[in-house]
Design an enzyme around this catalytic site. Structure first.
Site, PDB file in Angstrom:
ATOM      1  N   LYS A  64       0.855  -1.201   0.000  1.00 12.33           N
ATOM      2  CA  LYS A  64       0.000   0.000   0.000  1.00 12.33           C
ATOM      3  C   LYS A  64       0.885   1.243   0.000  1.00 12.33           C
ATOM      4  CE  LYS A  64      -4.227   1.383   2.429  1.00 12.33           C
ATOM      5  NZ  LYS A  64      -4.973   1.186   3.682  1.00 12.33           N
TER       6      LYS A  64
HETATM    7  O1  G3P Z   1      -9.353   2.470   4.472  1.00 11.49           O
HETATM    8  C1  G3P Z   1      -9.108   3.770   4.883  1.00 11.49           C
HETATM    9  C2  G3P Z   1      -9.629   3.975   6.250  1.00 11.49           C
HETATM   10  O2  G3P Z   1      -8.909   3.216   7.175  1.00 11.49           O
HETATM   11  C3  G3P Z   1      -9.783   5.363   6.674  1.00 11.49           C
HETATM   12  O3  G3P Z   1     -10.951   5.391   7.354  1.00 11.49           O
HETATM   13  O4  G3P Z   1     -12.601   6.236   8.921  1.00 11.49           O
HETATM   14  O5  G3P Z   1     -10.159   6.807   9.217  1.00 11.49           O
HETATM   15  O6  G3P Z   1     -11.473   7.803   7.370  1.00 11.49           O
HETATM   16  P1  G3P Z   1     -11.309   6.644   8.265  1.00 11.49           P
END
Ligand code: G3P
Length: 217
Positions: free
Chosen positions: A87
């Site tokens: 990634k």
């Molecule tokens: O896959 C990306 C994710 O982990 C981010 O999620 O909820 O931190 O915006 P969030």
């Protein structure tokens, strides 16, 4: 649409795997820290533990931000297990690294994507997956789902093989809306997956069927 789970929590990964609908896992440094997984060796071991639970792709994020370091770190991650996807953040050196890994046949997931232009670059560089963060766009009053639709349109115009991995999914409607606009994959926490199960008419209907069956037995 493939279902990935976005966590480093082994119990939740096992639960999703046992449900039978899991196609892979995504992680990031914040999700690792949330589980208390710190230190390079512990993090690498945790990736292997995750790979041993699931059958599909497992995204492991590089910490490096320069091309040479990303290549070194990404190669180390890719050697851990054949399910590992490297990634890489959407920055200039990241685009170069995507191309490098693509040429070597190593799978990649381009993360922190917030615009159609960034997604176009990731596809040009041969990324296996591109991860637009829809929840974080919604957080700043921008339509995250519209970005998924835009990328779908662009990729279909040119038959790009890069898979759209809708990320930063916060709830069940994000999952359903991503399926409507044609995301290839969505990654979310366990609650957005199990939340799809729920309907009060299912619960009351089942209760009535069982009560009627029991009347005659
Ligand atoms: O896959 C990306 C994710 O982990 C981010 O999620 O909820 O931190 O915006 P969030």
């Amino acid at each position: 649409m493939k279902f990935f789970i976005d966590t480093a929590n082994l119990d939740q990964i096992r639960e999703a795997q046992e449900l039978g609908v899991l196609d892979g896992v995504t992680t990031n440094p914040s999700l690792m820290a949330k589980e208390g997984i710190t230190g390079r060796n512990n993090i690498l071991k945790h990736y292997v533990d995750i790979c041993n639970i699931v059958d599909g792709d497992v995204s492991a994020e590089v910490i490096a931000t320069t091309f040479d370091e990303m290549v070194k770190e990404g190669e180390e991650l890719a050697e851990l297990h054949d399910q590992i996807v490297v990634k890489i953040p959407m920055i200039k050196d990241g685009v170069k690294a995507l191309k490098y890994f693509s040429d070597k046949g190593i799978k990649t997931n381009c993360t922190l994507v917030f615009s159609a232009g960034q997604a176009l670059l990731a596809a040009k560089a041969g990324a296996t997956y591109v991860s637009p963060f829809i929840g974080r766009l919604d957080d700043i009053s921008t339509d995250g789902l519209n970005l998924i639709a835009e990328i779908r349109h662009i990729y279909d115009n040119y038959a790009f093989e890069t898979q759209i991995l809708a990320a930063s999914i916060r709830h069940t409607m994000h999952v359903i809306d991503c399926a409507k606009v044609g995301a290839d994959v969505m990654t979310s926490g366990l609650s957005s997956i199990t939340g799809l199960l729920k309907h009060p008419l299912t619960d009351s209907g089942l209760e009535k069927f069982l009560a009627d069956y029991n009347k005659g037995n």
